[in-house]
Design a protein around this motif. Structure first.
Motif, PDB file in Angstrom:
ATOM      1  N   ILE A 112       0.801  -1.223   0.000  1.00 23.06           N
ATOM      2  CA  ILE A 112       0.000   0.000   0.000  1.00 23.06           C
ATOM      3  C   ILE A 112       0.838   1.280   0.000  1.00 23.06           C
ATOM      4  O   ILE A 112       0.316   2.358  -0.238  1.00 23.06           O
ATOM      5  CB  ILE A 112      -0.960   0.027   1.215  1.00 23.06           C
ATOM      6  CG1 ILE A 112      -0.161   0.128   2.527  1.00 23.06           C
ATOM      7  CG2 ILE A 112      -1.857  -1.195   1.218  1.00 23.06           C
ATOM      8  CD1 ILE A 112      -1.032   0.283   3.760  1.00 23.06           C
TER       9      ILE A 112
ATOM     10  N   LEU B  23      -1.359   4.432  -1.236  1.00 21.79           N
ATOM     11  CA  LEU B  23      -2.026   5.339  -0.301  1.00 21.79           C
ATOM     12  C   LEU B  23      -1.063   6.423   0.179  1.00 21.79           C
ATOM     13  O   LEU B  23       0.140   6.183   0.294  1.00 21.79           O
ATOM     14  CB  LEU B  23      -2.553   4.567   0.908  1.00 21.79           C
ATOM     15  CG  LEU B  23      -3.625   3.511   0.642  1.00 21.79           C
ATOM     16  CD1 LEU B  23      -3.980   2.796   1.936  1.00 21.79           C
ATOM     17  CD2 LEU B  23      -4.867   4.148   0.021  1.00 21.79           C
TER      18      LEU B  23
ATOM     19  N   ILE C 143      -2.061   6.073   5.814  1.00 18.01           N
ATOM     20  CA  ILE C 143      -1.449   4.896   6.437  1.00 18.01           C
ATOM     21  C   ILE C 143      -1.244   5.150   7.931  1.00 18.01           C
ATOM     22  O   ILE C 143      -1.478   4.276   8.768  1.00 18.01           O
ATOM     23  CB  ILE C 143      -0.115   4.559   5.754  1.00 18.01           C
ATOM     24  CG1 ILE C 143      -0.346   4.216   4.281  1.00 18.01           C
ATOM     25  CG2 ILE C 143       0.566   3.384   6.461  1.00 18.01           C
ATOM     26  CD1 ILE C 143       0.930   4.024   3.480  1.00 18.01           C
TER      27      ILE C 143
END
Length: 420
Positions: free
Chosen positions: A377, A381, A386
């Motif tokens: 990710i 993101l 996060i």
């Protein structure tokens, strides 16, 4: 004030001082190498996935060794295991220099990190288990607090200097310094004298190697407070693994502060952990490790760590980020000291190495899972999103920790007064 008699006892304990200096020498070199490796790999690849691979290469072998070789830590001299690990890491450090000087493929660096992870997988459980062989049980919490605080001090100095030196010196000199610190650390360990191990398990029926491995997990399953100790460690390590990556991404990509910014941010982390260690030592003075006390502080530490980490990465200004990093890192020290002291005081000496190895194995597994997750990710993101996820996870972990300890009857553990 901190009990001066406690400090005098530890400062006059030659073996504890040797361990303290040895730990800090190797930690100093490790943090120099960490900054150098992060900067080098990000410069070459520019990818969050490759930064994750850097940490996975170190952690995965450590997990396998801690899990499969834990009986060896209880069977053989912890001092010998630590010496061999340090001298092997000396050779690995020199190999890093060889790779950089000869401009070899960067993939060889991942291989060396994996071999280094094997050595570390032996070193850390042996180091944690040897402490009660050097220090009286009534001084364990103070000893653990000093070790944790001094480790943070080493990180503070090393990362601050590393960020500056990394802009001036070639990376091979940093790797060489790392190798030298392991040489000095190993030499100091040679002079440590330990108390002979208890022979209370000599009359126990022999076990197969697999049974020896599972013994540590059996102890964990039988004691909720040990389960909690490993849960708070594992939760923290899962979060740290993700923070390690977004920490670098935020500094190198979001605010674009370079290696100097990376050094300043690690400096802030170390400062926070030092403040946490000192504050912890003062507050925990003459406190007893009751379930209520342990439950309160272990849960509070996780929850506040989650809130502060989440807020840190929402900041557009680097200086505000640094301030929040200092405050967040204050809450790492209570988790470390509560985890180590709980195991040292609730697990018998002949099984302690296996429990520590199991704890490290589980926490490093969480570390790997965190790296895999952020590797997926991290390029998708934003860092701020996060970080919000990390905050939610740690707050939930703190609440679950209290639930886990409901199964543990309130009692004072044997000789577990937190005399700090």
């Amino acid at each position: 004030m901190i009990d001066k008699k406690e400090d005098k006892y530890l400062l006059r304990n030659k073996n504890f001082i040797l361990l303290l200096i040895s730990q800090n020498l190797s930690a100093f070199g490790d943090w120099f190498r960490t900054i150098a490796a992060i900067g080098l790999i990000y410069k070459v690849t520019g990818s969050a996935a490759n930064l994750s691979l850097l940490f996975i290469s170190s952690m995965l072998p450590m997990i396998l060794v801690s899990t499969l070789c834990s009986p060896l830590i209880d069977k053989y001299s912890r001092k010998t295991i630590m010496m061999i690990s340090d001298f092997c890491r000396l050779i690995i450090g020199l190999s890093f220099v060889f790779i950089v000087v000869n401009d070899l493929n960067i993939n060889y660096m991942y291989l060396l990190l994996a071999i280094n992870g094997v050595c570390t997988g032996f070193y850390f459980p042996a180091r944690s288990t040897i402490i009660p062989e050097l220090v009286n049980i009534n001084h364990l919490t103070r000893a653990n607090s000093i070790l944790a605080t001094s480790f943070s001090t080493s990180m503070l100095i090393a990362t601050g200097l590393g960020g500056v030196i990394g802009e001036v010196l070639a990376v091979e000199y940093i790797f060489l310094l790392d190798a030298i610190t392991f040489l000095l650390s190993g030499i100091l360990i040679v002079f440590i004298k330990t108390v002979k191990k208890s022979s209370s398990n000599q009359n126990q029926p022999s076990q197969s190697y697999f049974q020896s491995i599972t013994e540590g997990f059996k102890i964990i399953r039988s004691k909720p407070i040990i389960q909690s100790s490993i849960w708070i460690l594992t939760s923290r390590e899962f979060a740290i693994s993700i923070v390690n990556i977004i920490f670098s991404l935020y500094i190198l990509s979001v605010v674009q502060a370079g290696n100097l910014g990376l050094g300043l941010a690690y400096l802030a982390s170390g400062l926070g952990q030092i403040i946490g260690g000192i504050t912890l030592a003062k507050y925990f003075k003459n406190k007893q490790l009751s379930i209520k006390f342990y439950k309160t502080w272990s849960s509070i530490s996780l929850i506040l760590l989650g809130i502060l980490h989440s807020l840190s990465y929402q900041q557009p200004y680097f200086i505000v980020f640094l301030i929040l990093v200092v405050i967040a890192n204050i809450w790492y020290s209570p988790i470390e000291v509560l985890y180590t002291t709980s195991i040292m005081t609730n697990v018998s000496e002949e099984l302690r190495g296996r429990v520590f190895a199991s704890a490290i194995s589980l926490s490093r597994t969480a570390h790997i899972l965190g790296f895999i997750l952020v590797g997926i990710i991290g390029d998708i993101l934003p860092v701020s999103t996060i970080a919000m996820g990390i905050g939610i996870f740690l707050i939930t972990a703190g609440i679950l920790n209290r639930v886990l300890l409901l199964r543990q009857k309130e009692h004072i553990t044997q000789t577990s007064s937190l005399n700090s």
